[in-house]
Write an enzyme that holds these catalytic residues in place. Sequence first.
Site, short mmCIF file in Angstrom:
data_model
loop_
_atom_site.label_atom_id
_atom_site.label_comp_id
_atom_site.label_asym_id
_atom_site.label_seq_id
_atom_site.Cartn_x
_atom_site.Cartn_y
_atom_site.Cartn_z
N ARG A 44 0.80 -1.23 0.00
CA ARG A 44 0.00 0.00 0.00
C ARG A 44 0.83 1.27 0.00
NH1 ARG A 44 -2.20 -4.05 2.80
NH2 ARG A 44 -4.40 -4.53 2.41
N HIS A 48 -0.80 -2.52 -4.62
CA HIS A 48 -0.25 -3.45 -5.62
C HIS A 48 -0.24 -2.89 -7.04
CE1 HIS A 48 0.17 -6.37 -2.55
NE2 HIS A 48 -1.03 -6.93 -2.61
N HIS A 82 2.64 -12.83 -5.41
CA HIS A 82 1.53 -12.89 -4.45
C HIS A 82 0.88 -14.28 -4.44
CE1 HIS A 82 -1.54 -11.47 -1.82
NE2 HIS A 82 -1.32 -10.17 -2.05
N ALA A 83 1.68 -15.34 -4.44
CA ALA A 83 1.12 -16.69 -4.37
C ALA A 83 0.50 -16.94 -2.99
CB ALA A 83 2.20 -17.73 -4.64
N GLU A 89 5.14 -12.55 1.20
CA GLU A 89 5.52 -11.69 0.08
C GLU A 89 6.79 -10.91 0.44
OE1 GLU A 89 1.72 -9.45 -0.93
OE2 GLU A 89 1.14 -10.72 0.75
#
Length: 344
Positions: free
Chosen positions: A84, A109, A178-179, A309
């Site tokens: 963010r 993102h 971002h898995a 992440e």
Amino acid sequence: MTTVRREAFGRMPPEEGGGEVEKFVLQSDSVKVEILSLGCIITTLETKDRDGKFSDVVLGFDTLEGYTRKHPFFGAVVGRVANRIAKGRFTLDGKEYQLFLNNGPNSLHGGARGFDKVLWSPQVLPDGVRFFRLSPDGEEGYPGDLKVWVTYTLNGKQLSINYQAQTSKTTPISLTNHAYFNLAGQGSRDIYDHEISIEADSYLPVDDTKIPTGEVAAVQGTGFDLRQPVELGKHLQKFHLDGFDHNFCLQQVQSPHLVARVRHPSTGRTMEVHTTQPGIQFYTGNNLDGSLKGKGGITYPKHSAFCLETQNWPDAVNKPHFPNVLLQPGEEYNHTTWLVFDTA
């Protein structure tokens, strides 16, 4: 020995510019990973349990359509800036930049159409695939023509993700993947039985819009102390936490080091995260609500996956005491994260 295969996965809708989406299948004896040219998305990641049985441990969709509709960044590379930026605003060299607000009052993102929603140009490597794109000056409000390369390579049990970038104007950049993982296998109900540790002495407290307050707080004596493995469900209960969505502050060294480890006792699957990045966002899928139908028609409820992440600290562009997030012309952004899958 890694094999690499490429195959067609579908076509982007006309309103998204059309264009062929390809899938790249990287396979070793221990791991199989499938990655799209759309958003560099990891759609499948199969690893062995202690009995040698493969299961897919990442959330996602069976078809392209799932990924072209709104979803919580499953498996994608996000950028220009992961996480963010407060009020979607920052000032560089006396000029104010305003980004699209897509997360309450903030930009998340990369904005409305970030790196996760665009087609990348692929190049097959002997043990992986490299994706390239040029993010033009002004895209999503960011300054400078930014050339970006994301390279996935598979070596035995280890998947590495390397991010490189060069810019024509000073710009903030922080890239991550971002898995969403569930080591019991995607579609398992929750992650409460996972054991996790994160090598961090401090974390960033956030306000009610998830923007860091600016304080760098010690984990000692708090629910954020994950330096020794904890069983996630019990830990959340003990500290009355609704879940994690926080940046943990890592050792700021350029050399790769172990930053997190997850173990699923009943299958024996383990995952280690090594990185050169200064932060890691630990997210426990708090916003998953069972409304999305994923692979095999399975729904994904709250806390059914976790994300680790690796990235710069959130809102660093507005916090001078956070690690530098600005890339200058003539410099190179270059970070690598290694995911190691094993059994124990």
